[in-house]
Design a protein around this motif. Structure first.
Motif, PDB file in Angstrom:
ATOM      1  N   SER A  76      -2.989   9.662  -1.380  1.00 23.83           N
ATOM      2  CA  SER A  76      -2.834   9.507   0.064  1.00 23.83           C
ATOM      3  C   SER A  76      -3.094   8.052   0.467  1.00 23.83           C
ATOM      4  O   SER A  76      -3.766   7.298  -0.246  1.00 23.83           O
ATOM      5  N   ALA A  77      -2.574   7.674   1.636  1.00 24.92           N
ATOM      6  CA  ALA A  77      -2.777   6.316   2.141  1.00 24.92           C
ATOM      7  C   ALA A  77      -4.266   5.996   2.337  1.00 24.92           C
ATOM      8  O   ALA A  77      -4.723   4.914   1.936  1.00 24.92           O
ATOM      9  N   PRO A  78      -5.068   6.891   2.936  1.00 23.97           N
ATOM     10  CA  PRO A  78      -6.499   6.591   3.083  1.00 23.97           C
ATOM     11  C   PRO A  78      -7.202   6.389   1.734  1.00 23.97           C
ATOM     12  O   PRO A  78      -8.101   5.543   1.621  1.00 23.97           O
ATOM     13  N   THR A  79      -6.791   7.151   0.718  1.00 23.27           N
ATOM     14  CA  THR A  79      -7.400   7.003  -0.609  1.00 23.27           C
ATOM     15  C   THR A  79      -7.097   5.621  -1.179  1.00 23.27           C
ATOM     16  O   THR A  79      -7.989   4.946  -1.728  1.00 23.27           O
ATOM     17  N   ILE A  80      -5.847   5.176  -1.052  1.00 22.12           N
ATOM     18  CA  ILE A  80      -5.471   3.850  -1.547  1.00 22.12           C
ATOM     19  C   ILE A  80      -6.244   2.774  -0.797  1.00 22.12           C
ATOM     20  O   ILE A  80      -6.738   1.808  -1.399  1.00 22.12           O
ATOM     21  N   GLU A  81      -6.362   2.923   0.507  1.00 21.64           N
ATOM     22  CA  GLU A  81      -7.104   1.947   1.310  1.00 21.64           C
ATOM     23  C   GLU A  81      -8.558   1.864   0.883  1.00 21.64           C
ATOM     24  O   GLU A  81      -9.142   0.772   0.824  1.00 21.64           O
ATOM     25  N   ARG A  82      -9.168   3.018   0.568  1.00 28.54           N
ATOM     26  CA  ARG A  82     -10.558   3.021   0.098  1.00 28.54           C
ATOM     27  C   ARG A  82     -10.680   2.306  -1.241  1.00 28.54           C
ATOM     28  O   ARG A  82     -11.629   1.544  -1.474  1.00 28.54           O
ATOM     29  N   HIS A  83      -9.726   2.558  -2.147  1.00 32.63           N
ATOM     30  CA  HIS A  83      -9.756   1.889  -3.450  1.00 32.63           C
ATOM     31  C   HIS A  83      -9.632   0.374  -3.287  1.00 32.63           C
ATOM     32  O   HIS A  83     -10.363  -0.394  -3.932  1.00 32.63           O
ATOM     33  N   ILE A  84      -8.722  -0.058  -2.418  1.00 28.58           N
ATOM     34  CA  ILE A  84      -8.518  -1.494  -2.227  1.00 28.58           C
ATOM     35  C   ILE A  84      -9.743  -2.138  -1.594  1.00 28.58           C
ATOM     36  O   ILE A  84     -10.166  -3.233  -1.996  1.00 28.58           O
ATOM     37  N   SER A  85     -10.343  -1.458  -0.623  1.00 29.08           N
ATOM     38  CA  SER A  85     -11.566  -1.966  -0.007  1.00 29.08           C
ATOM     39  C   SER A  85     -12.677  -2.098  -1.043  1.00 29.08           C
ATOM     40  O   SER A  85     -13.422  -3.095  -1.064  1.00 29.08           O
ATOM     41  N   SER A  86     -12.785  -1.111  -1.931  1.00 29.60           N
ATOM     42  CA  SER A  86     -13.797  -1.155  -2.992  1.00 29.60           C
ATOM     43  C   SER A  86     -13.521  -2.304  -3.954  1.00 29.60           C
ATOM     44  O   SER A  86     -14.455  -2.990  -4.408  1.00 29.60           O
ATOM     45  N   ILE A  87     -12.250  -2.533  -4.270  1.00 36.17           N
ATOM     46  CA  ILE A  87     -11.881  -3.645  -5.145  1.00 36.17           C
ATOM     47  C   ILE A  87     -12.329  -4.967  -4.537  1.00 36.17           C
ATOM     48  O   ILE A  87     -12.940  -5.812  -5.213  1.00 36.17           O
ATOM     49  N   PHE A  88     -12.039  -5.171  -3.250  1.00 34.11           N
ATOM     50  CA  PHE A  88     -12.428  -6.415  -2.586  1.00 34.11           C
ATOM     51  C   PHE A  88     -13.944  -6.597  -2.616  1.00 34.11           C
ATOM     52  O   PHE A  88     -14.443  -7.708  -2.836  1.00 34.11           O
ATOM     53  N   THR A  89     -14.672  -5.502  -2.399  1.00 35.06           N
ATOM     54  CA  THR A  89     -16.138  -5.581  -2.392  1.00 35.06           C
ATOM     55  C   THR A  89     -16.672  -5.930  -3.779  1.00 35.06           C
ATOM     56  O   THR A  89     -17.520  -6.825  -3.932  1.00 35.06           O
ATOM     57  N   LYS A  90     -16.189  -5.236  -4.801  1.00 35.08           N
ATOM     58  CA  LYS A  90     -16.688  -5.459  -6.162  1.00 35.08           C
ATOM     59  C   LYS A  90     -16.324  -6.845  -6.691  1.00 35.08           C
ATOM     60  O   LYS A  90     -17.066  -7.414  -7.510  1.00 35.08           O
ATOM     61  N   LEU A  91     -15.195  -7.377  -6.229  1.00 33.01           N
ATOM     62  CA  LEU A  91     -14.793  -8.722  -6.663  1.00 33.01           C
ATOM     63  C   LEU A  91     -15.351  -9.799  -5.744  1.00 33.01           C
ATOM     64  O   LEU A  91     -15.014 -10.979  -5.891  1.00 33.01           O
ATOM     65  N   ASP A  92     -16.199  -9.399  -4.810  1.00 34.75           N
ATOM     66  CA  ASP A  92     -16.871 -10.318  -3.895  1.00 34.75           C
ATOM     67  C   ASP A  92     -15.862 -11.120  -3.072  1.00 34.75           C
ATOM     68  O   ASP A  92     -16.006 -12.331  -2.886  1.00 34.75           O
ATOM     69  N   LEU A  93     -14.841 -10.426  -2.573  1.00 28.93           N
ATOM     70  CA  LEU A  93     -13.789 -11.095  -1.809  1.00 28.93           C
ATOM     71  C   LEU A  93     -13.872 -10.797  -0.315  1.00 28.93           C
ATOM     72  O   LEU A  93     -13.140 -11.408   0.474  1.00 28.93           O
ATOM     73  N   SER A  94     -14.740  -9.886   0.076  1.00 30.28           N
ATOM     74  CA  SER A  94     -14.755  -9.423   1.464  1.00 30.28           C
ATOM     75  C   SER A  94     -14.974 -10.552   2.464  1.00 30.28           C
ATOM     76  O   SER A  94     -14.398 -10.556   3.558  1.00 30.28           O
ATOM     77  N   ASP A  95     -15.808 -11.533   2.109  1.00 28.56           N
ATOM     78  CA  ASP A  95     -16.128 -12.611   3.042  1.00 28.56           C
ATOM     79  C   ASP A  95     -15.382 -13.906   2.738  1.00 28.56           C
ATOM     80  O   ASP A  95     -15.619 -14.918   3.394  1.00 28.56           O
ATOM     81  N   ASN A 155       0.829  -1.209   0.000  1.00 27.88           N
ATOM     82  CA  ASN A 155       0.000   0.000   0.000  1.00 27.88           C
ATOM     83  C   ASN A 155       0.862   1.257   0.000  1.00 27.88           C
ATOM     84  O   ASN A 155       0.594   2.225  -0.725  1.00 27.88           O
ATOM     85  N   GLU A 156       1.891   1.246   0.834  1.00 24.62           N
ATOM     86  CA  GLU A 156       2.761   2.421   0.930  1.00 24.62           C
ATOM     87  C   GLU A 156       3.444   2.711  -0.403  1.00 24.62           C
ATOM     88  O   GLU A 156       3.544   3.875  -0.824  1.00 24.62           O
ATOM     89  N   GLN A 157       3.892   1.669  -1.085  1.00 23.72           N
ATOM     90  CA  GLN A 157       4.543   1.861  -2.383  1.00 23.72           C
ATOM     91  C   GLN A 157       3.551   2.372  -3.421  1.00 23.72           C
ATOM     92  O   GLN A 157       3.893   3.213  -4.259  1.00 23.72           O
ATOM     93  N   ILE A 158       2.320   1.884  -3.357  1.00 24.32           N
ATOM     94  CA  ILE A 158       1.303   2.323  -4.320  1.00 24.32           C
ATOM     95  C   ILE A 158       0.977   3.799  -4.124  1.00 24.32           C
ATOM     96  O   ILE A 158       0.772   4.536  -5.094  1.00 24.32           O
ATOM     97  N   THR A 159       0.936   4.255  -2.869  1.00 24.70           N
ATOM     98  CA  THR A 159       0.659   5.678  -2.625  1.00 24.70           C
ATOM     99  C   THR A 159       1.714   6.550  -3.295  1.00 24.70           C
ATOM    100  O   THR A 159       1.390   7.606  -3.858  1.00 24.70           O
ATOM    101  N   LYS A 160       2.958   6.116  -3.266  1.00 26.52           N
ATOM    102  CA  LYS A 160       4.036   6.896  -3.877  1.00 26.52           C
ATOM    103  C   LYS A 160       3.981   6.820  -5.396  1.00 26.52           C
ATOM    104  O   LYS A 160       4.199   7.826  -6.084  1.00 26.52           O
ATOM    105  N   LEU A 161       3.693   5.635  -5.922  1.00 29.24           N
ATOM    106  CA  LEU A 161       3.656   5.462  -7.377  1.00 29.24           C
ATOM    107  C   LEU A 161       2.521   6.252  -8.017  1.00 29.24           C
ATOM    108  O   LEU A 161       2.678   6.821  -9.106  1.00 29.24           O
ATOM    109  N   LEU A 162       1.368   6.290  -7.343  1.00 33.29           N
ATOM    110  CA  LEU A 162       0.185   6.955  -7.908  1.00 33.29           C
ATOM    111  C   LEU A 162      -0.035   8.355  -7.340  1.00 33.29           C
ATOM    112  O   LEU A 162      -0.988   9.033  -7.741  1.00 33.29           O
ATOM    113  N   HIS A 163       0.846   8.765  -6.432  1.00 32.60           N
ATOM    114  CA  HIS A 163       0.766  10.100  -5.834  1.00 32.60           C
ATOM    115  C   HIS A 163      -0.601  10.343  -5.197  1.00 32.60           C
ATOM    116  O   HIS A 163      -1.226  11.393  -5.385  1.00 32.60           O
TER     117      HIS A 163
END
Length: 217
Positions: free
Chosen positions: A182-201, A172-180
């Motif tokens: 914030s850490a919370p923004t990256i975390e939100r994107h990853i959480s959304s990815i897990f939800t949309k791919l039905d991986l949360s559970d 996550n930390e490396q992705i924040t630097k690569l995409l410029h």
């Protein structure tokens, strides 16, 4: 980390061995043949990580990759990083598909990146610590194939970009630097990815599962 190497080109085999030992790893053994690789894995000196060339004797096709798949079935705790001159085939997909059930990490790295010391050592660390690392060129080829099918089609462009960086093995930390971003923004994107791919559970490493869904697109 205790490492076993399977590479038929003597110069490259010696170079990988020297590099890994220079950076504090222990190379237990190195072999030049897929059958010898299988035999070594039956010995007492089981490595924590295998570095395996896809194309090896005896047939000089994808013997190394097929041996890696067999080893993964019997030794799911052993991390496997395969080296290839090509972007992948069905055997590569089979190896990656088994990643969620294996406690050992899985990686697919193009041979040209072995000469890029930092990239190679990063892949070694990622895979050795149980992660998945896919060569950026392989990821790029997947992106060039067009928009994802199924659940992947619901991802935004930014979410696909984040998932691509995850597939490359970035934290996550490396992705924040690569995409410029914030850490919370990256975390939100990853959480959304897990939800949309039905991986949360679903059980298992969700980052790995997400990457595999990406690779199947």
């Amino acid at each position: 980390m205790r490492i076993g190497i399977a590479e038929d080109v003597a110069l490259l085999r010696a170079g990988i061995t020297s590099l890994l030992e220079q950076y504090g790893h222990t190379v237990l053994w190195s072999v030049s043949d897929a059958n010898e690789l299988r035999a070594r894995m039956a010995d007492d000196q089981t490595p924590e990580l295998l570095v395996v060339d896809v194309r090896m004797p005896p047939d000089n096709t994808d013997d190394g990759l097929r041996a890696a798949i067999d080893i993964r079935r019997n030794n799911p705790e052993v991390a496997i990083l395969v080296l290839s001159q090509h972007l992948g085939n069905e055997y590569a997909k089979e190896l990656l598909a088994g990643a969620p059930e294996a406690s050992g990490g899985t990686g697919y790295l193009l041979k040209e990146r072995v000469g890029r010391v930092t990239d190679f050592l990063t892949a070694i660390d990622t895979v050795g610590n149980g992660g998945v690392s896919i060569d950026p060129k392989v990821v790029a080829a997947l992106l060039d194939a067009g928009p994802g099918r199924g659940a992947l089609a619901s991802l935004t462009d930014r979410e696909r970009e984040v998932l691509a960086r995850m597939a490359e093995g970035h934290t996550n930390e490396q992705i924040t630097k690569l995409l410029h971003l914030s850490a919370p923004t990256i975390e939100r994107h990853i959480s959304s990815i897990f939800t949309k791919l039905d991986l949360s559970d679903r059980r298992g490493n969700k980052r790995v599962l997400a990457v595999l869904e990406y690779l199947k697109s």
